[in-house]
Design a protein around this motif. Sequence first.
Motif, PDB file in Angstrom:
ATOM      1  N   UNK A 174       0.813  -1.216   0.000  1.00  0.00           N
ATOM      2  CA  UNK A 174       0.000   0.000   0.000  1.00  0.00           C
ATOM      3  C   UNK A 174       0.836   1.251   0.000  1.00  0.00           C
ATOM      4  N   UNK A 175       1.992   1.203  -0.676  1.00  0.00           N
ATOM      5  CA  UNK A 175       2.928   2.334  -0.717  1.00  0.00           C
ATOM      6  C   UNK A 175       3.438   2.702   0.668  1.00  0.00           C
ATOM      7  N   UNK A 176       3.608   1.696   1.512  1.00  0.00           N
ATOM      8  CA  UNK A 176       4.166   1.876   2.846  1.00  0.00           C
ATOM      9  C   UNK A 176       5.413   1.008   2.985  1.00  0.00           C
ATOM     10  N   UNK A 198      -1.735  -8.426  -0.885  1.00  0.00           N
ATOM     11  CA  UNK A 198      -1.269  -7.104  -1.291  1.00  0.00           C
ATOM     12  C   UNK A 198      -1.067  -6.999  -2.787  1.00  0.00           C
ATOM     13  N   UNK A 199      -0.542  -8.084  -3.390  1.00  0.00           N
ATOM     14  CA  UNK A 199      -0.336  -8.075  -4.827  1.00  0.00           C
ATOM     15  C   UNK A 199      -1.629  -7.957  -5.608  1.00  0.00           C
ATOM     16  N   UNK A 200      -2.715  -8.518  -5.047  1.00  0.00           N
ATOM     17  CA  UNK A 200      -4.018  -8.445  -5.705  1.00  0.00           C
ATOM     18  C   UNK A 200      -4.720  -7.131  -5.382  1.00  0.00           C
ATOM     19  N   UNK A 201      -4.760  -6.782  -4.109  1.00  0.00           N
ATOM     20  CA  UNK A 201      -5.540  -5.625  -3.679  1.00  0.00           C
ATOM     21  C   UNK A 201      -5.038  -4.311  -4.261  1.00  0.00           C
ATOM     22  N   UNK A 202      -3.725  -4.181  -4.429  1.00  0.00           N
ATOM     23  CA  UNK A 202      -3.166  -2.917  -4.898  1.00  0.00           C
ATOM     24  C   UNK A 202      -2.852  -2.920  -6.393  1.00  0.00           C
ATOM     25  N   UNK A 203      -3.322  -3.950  -7.103  1.00  0.00           N
ATOM     26  CA  UNK A 203      -3.284  -3.992  -8.571  1.00  0.00           C
ATOM     27  C   UNK A 203      -1.899  -3.663  -9.137  1.00  0.00           C
ATOM     28  N   UNK A 204      -0.930  -4.440  -8.739  1.00  0.00           N
ATOM     29  CA  UNK A 204       0.443  -4.228  -9.192  1.00  0.00           C
ATOM     30  C   UNK A 204       0.707  -5.117 -10.401  1.00  0.00           C
ATOM     31  N   UNK A 205       1.469  -4.618 -11.342  1.00  0.00           N
ATOM     32  CA  UNK A 205       1.853  -5.457 -12.481  1.00  0.00           C
ATOM     33  C   UNK A 205       2.751  -6.580 -11.980  1.00  0.00           C
ATOM     34  N   UNK A 206       2.746  -7.677 -12.699  1.00  0.00           N
ATOM     35  CA  UNK A 206       3.521  -8.840 -12.273  1.00  0.00           C
ATOM     36  C   UNK A 206       5.013  -8.525 -12.221  1.00  0.00           C
ATOM     37  N   UNK A 207       5.489  -7.728 -13.185  1.00  0.00           N
ATOM     38  CA  UNK A 207       6.910  -7.373 -13.207  1.00  0.00           C
ATOM     39  C   UNK A 207       7.301  -6.548 -11.983  1.00  0.00           C
ATOM     40  N   UNK A 208       6.467  -5.578 -11.648  1.00  0.00           N
ATOM     41  CA  UNK A 208       6.769  -4.734 -10.488  1.00  0.00           C
ATOM     42  C   UNK A 208       6.662  -5.532  -9.189  1.00  0.00           C
ATOM     43  N   UNK A 209       5.689  -6.420  -9.134  1.00  0.00           N
ATOM     44  CA  UNK A 209       5.479  -7.237  -7.936  1.00  0.00           C
ATOM     45  C   UNK A 209       6.682  -8.129  -7.658  1.00  0.00           C
ATOM     46  N   UNK A 210       7.125  -8.861  -8.668  1.00  0.00           N
ATOM     47  CA  UNK A 210       8.272  -9.750  -8.473  1.00  0.00           C
ATOM     48  C   UNK A 210       9.549  -8.959  -8.199  1.00  0.00           C
ATOM     49  N   UNK A 227     -10.378  10.014  -5.382  1.00  0.00           N
ATOM     50  CA  UNK A 227      -9.519   9.031  -4.710  1.00  0.00           C
ATOM     51  C   UNK A 227      -9.983   7.611  -5.031  1.00  0.00           C
ATOM     52  N   UNK A 228     -11.296   7.382  -5.003  1.00  0.00           N
ATOM     53  CA  UNK A 228     -11.842   6.057  -5.303  1.00  0.00           C
ATOM     54  C   UNK A 228     -11.546   5.663  -6.740  1.00  0.00           C
ATOM     55  N   UNK A 229     -11.651   6.636  -7.657  1.00  0.00           N
ATOM     56  CA  UNK A 229     -11.434   6.345  -9.079  1.00  0.00           C
ATOM     57  C   UNK A 229     -10.010   5.891  -9.368  1.00  0.00           C
ATOM     58  N   UNK A 230      -9.060   6.303  -8.518  1.00  0.00           N
ATOM     59  CA  UNK A 230      -7.670   5.893  -8.729  1.00  0.00           C
ATOM     60  C   UNK A 230      -7.491   4.388  -8.589  1.00  0.00           C
ATOM     61  N   UNK A 231      -8.358   3.749  -7.807  1.00  0.00           N
ATOM     62  CA  UNK A 231      -8.218   2.320  -7.547  1.00  0.00           C
ATOM     63  C   UNK A 231      -9.108   1.479  -8.454  1.00  0.00           C
ATOM     64  N   UNK A 232      -9.837   2.126  -9.362  1.00  0.00           N
ATOM     65  CA  UNK A 232     -10.672   1.380 -10.287  1.00  0.00           C
ATOM     66  C   UNK A 232      -9.817   0.821 -11.414  1.00  0.00           C
ATOM     67  N   UNK A 233     -10.147  -0.378 -11.889  1.00  0.00           N
ATOM     68  CA  UNK A 233      -9.391  -0.933 -13.017  1.00  0.00           C
ATOM     69  C   UNK A 233      -9.648  -0.119 -14.275  1.00  0.00           C
ATOM     70  N   UNK A 234      -8.679  -0.028 -15.177  1.00  0.00           N
ATOM     71  CA  UNK A 234      -8.886   0.734 -16.399  1.00  0.00           C
ATOM     72  C   UNK A 234     -10.004   0.123 -17.227  1.00  0.00           C
ATOM     73  N   UNK A 235     -10.837   0.982 -17.784  1.00  0.00           N
ATOM     74  CA  UNK A 235     -11.966   0.511 -18.572  1.00  0.00           C
ATOM     75  C   UNK A 235     -11.472  -0.042 -19.897  1.00  0.00           C
ATOM     76  N   UNK A 236     -12.089  -1.122 -20.331  1.00  0.00           N
ATOM     77  CA  UNK A 236     -11.716  -1.739 -21.596  1.00  0.00           C
ATOM     78  C   UNK A 236     -12.666  -1.268 -22.682  1.00  0.00           C
ATOM     79  N   UNK A 237     -12.166  -1.003 -23.880  1.00  0.00           N
ATOM     80  CA  UNK A 237     -13.039  -0.547 -24.946  1.00  0.00           C
ATOM     81  C   UNK A 237     -14.065  -1.594 -25.320  1.00  0.00           C
TER      82      UNK A 237
END
Length: 220
Positions: free
Chosen positions: A7-9, A79-91, A201-211
Motif C-alpha cells: 500500500x505504498x508503505x 497485497x499483490x491483488x488488492x493494490x493492482x500491481x503489475x507482475x513485473x513490479x510485484x516480483x 480518490x476512489x477512481x484511482x483504484x478502479x481498473x482501467x476501462x476496456x473498450x
Amino acid sequence: MKFRFCGDLDCPDWVLAEIAVLSKLSSVKVKLICIQVVKLLTEGVFDYEKVLKLVSDARLDNAEDIKGIMVALKFIIKGGVAFRISNEEFTSELQQLGLPKEHSVVVGKAVQSNHANILKTLRDSSLRLNSLSGCKAEPDFFIQEKNDQKLIKCSRILVDLNVATRTSLQNGQSESSSISVSLTKDQLSTLIYELNCAKEIIDRFKPPSTPEKHTESAAQ
C-alpha cells in the motif's frame, strides 16, 4: 523504502523476517505452499498437515516458523491483488526485499493466475457501508421579516437534504432508513467539493476501462 504491495508503505519487519525463512525453501515447495495459501484466501480451506510435510526437511526451527511463512505469503499475495500491481513490479519488489528470483516468480505467478478469484473474495469480505437508495434536496427560505404575508427580507437560504439508505441483513432481507439535514449554501458547496475529492480518490483504484467490442451485426 515504500512498496506497492504494502500500500505504498514500508514493508513490516515481521514480513521481512519471514521472507528470510522462505528463502530457505526450494522454489518448488514455495509454489506448493502458495497453492494452499490461495485455497485459504478463496475457499477458506487450508491443509496444514500437507504444508507440514512439505517443509519437514527444510530445517525450520519450529511450528511457529511454518505458521509465520503462511501468514507472510497470505499478506504478500493479498497485497499483490488488492493494490493492482503489475507482475513485473510485484516480483521486482519481492526481490528487493531479499526473496530469490525463482521464489519471487513463483509467488508472482500464483497472484497472476488466481487474481480474479482472490479479488472477488476480497471484495465480498470487505467492509461495506449502507447502500444509497435515494437522495432528495429542496430549498428552504429562512424568512427574517414578513408584512401582510409578503416576504420583505430573506436572510439566508437553506437546503433540506434527505438521504435514504438500505442495509443488507444476514437473512437476505434489507432495512431502509433515512437521514435529514439542513445545510446553508456554503455548507452545501463544501459537501459537494469533499464528495468530489472522495470520488477522485476512489477512481484511482478502479481498473482501467476496456473498450467495448462491437459485434459483427453492429459493425454492419
